[in-house]
Design an enzyme around this catalytic site. Structure first.
Site: not given
Ligand code: CP
Length: 316
Positions: A51-52, A80, A101, A129
């Site tokens: 999703r993110t 590397k 991320r 998050h």
């Molecule tokens: N909610 C969320 O962070 O989903 P993903 O890990 O799929 O990005």
């Protein structure tokens, strides 16, 4: 915050949060404004995501930006031995904003400190998050018509679940009451309970997920047990299916109750809940597109007033 980065929602004032919610709602009505034409958005995903990453990339595409990046760090020079600092410095040569991320808590903060361009934290380990929180707030605002005075029940992995940590920080502006439902091993960490105490936010901790808790909730925020954070797989096996919400459990819940989940779900919400009008997790994920359009524009210095007053953005 340096460079207009978004590292933690705790850096945002109430006014800023409300402004970004307004902006996200505006993008829901105007999803295809080419505000970021000639901008490059880099999505650096050192951890898996559906999703993110896809909603940030869709947001960028709908805004007219182009996207570079990676979903698999094994295909990059980090394998590397290239450091995070050097990776960020390189990408900042090519892009206007970085969405990252990373499995390490604090990685987004560090990246924002070394980067000459804005960095958006798309999840750093079990820490924060914030873009998820913006879409959670949009979802709560749309379904409850307010963010104020809500009874919010957080269920599941409250130790490793970064989405509940971010949400807790953001809700401090809106006079919530929290119910923390978690097994002993996955209780809300002390730093977040101390945060509640500092800001006089009432909370209760529960191990049992009782009908009374469900029936008093305005928001039931279910979470997945974060398998990837456990060093002992046997501990994960012990707690993995500890709470499973079934449709029948909602029979005496409040009319306004909405069930949220950051997704992915594993077993926390049975499929029969999907047909309940109180299930909101798929719409919640869709709100992520609009929330992330707002975040990208904000990080790049575009304001809602500026967008509204400039005809060149108008494509529909
Ligand atoms: N909610 C969320 O962070 O989903 P993903 O890990 O799929 O990005």
């Amino acid at each position: 915050m340096k460079n207009n980065s978004l590292v933690t929602i705790a850096d945002y004032s109430k006014e800023k949060i409300l402004y970004l919610i307004e902006m996200a709602k505006w993008f829901e009505k105007h999803p295809n404004e080419k505000i970021l034409q000639n901008k490059i958005v880099a999505t650096l995903f050192f951890e898996p995501s559906t999703r993110t990453r896809l909603s940030f990339e869709t947001a960028a595409n709908r805004l007219g930006a182009r996207v570079i990046g990676f979903a698999d760090p094994k295909a990059t020079s980090s394998t590397k031995g290239e450091s995070l600092k050097d990776t960020i410095m390189m990408v900042s040569n090519y892009a206007d904003v970085i969405v990252m991320r990373h499995h390490l808590e604090g990685a987004a903060r560090y990246a924002s400190e070394v980067s000459p361009i804005p960095v958006v934290n798309a999840g750093d380990g079990a820490n924060q998050h914030p873009s998820q929180t913006m879409l959670d707030l949009v979802s709560i605002s749309k379904t409850q018509n307010t963010l104020e005075n809500l009874n919010i029940c957080l269920v599941g992995d409250l130790k490793y679940g970064r989405t509940v940590h971010s949400l807790l920080f953001a809700m401090r502006h809106f006079n919530p009451t929290f119910q923390f439902v978690a097994p002993e091993e996955l209780r809300m960490p002390n730093e977040y309970k101390l945060f509640c105490e500092k800001y006089s936010i009432p909370y209760e901790e529960h191990v049992e997920f009782t009908p009374e808790i469900i029936n008093n909730a305005d928001i039931l925020y279910m979470t997945r047990v974060q398998k990837e954070r456990f060093s002992d797989i046997m501990e994960y096996e012990r707690v993995k299916n500890v709470y499973i919400l079934h449709k029948e459990m909602l029979k005496d819940s409040k009319e306004n109750l909405r069930i949220l989940h950051p997704l992915p779900r594993v077993n926390e919400i049975a499929y029969d809940v999907d047909s309940s009008p109180k299930a909101y997790y798929f719409q919640q994920a869709k709100n992520g597109l609009y929330a992330r359009q707002a975040i990208l524009c904000d990080c790049l210095g575009f304001t809602l007033d500026g967008i509204n007053s400039n005809d060149k953005y108008r494509t529909i």
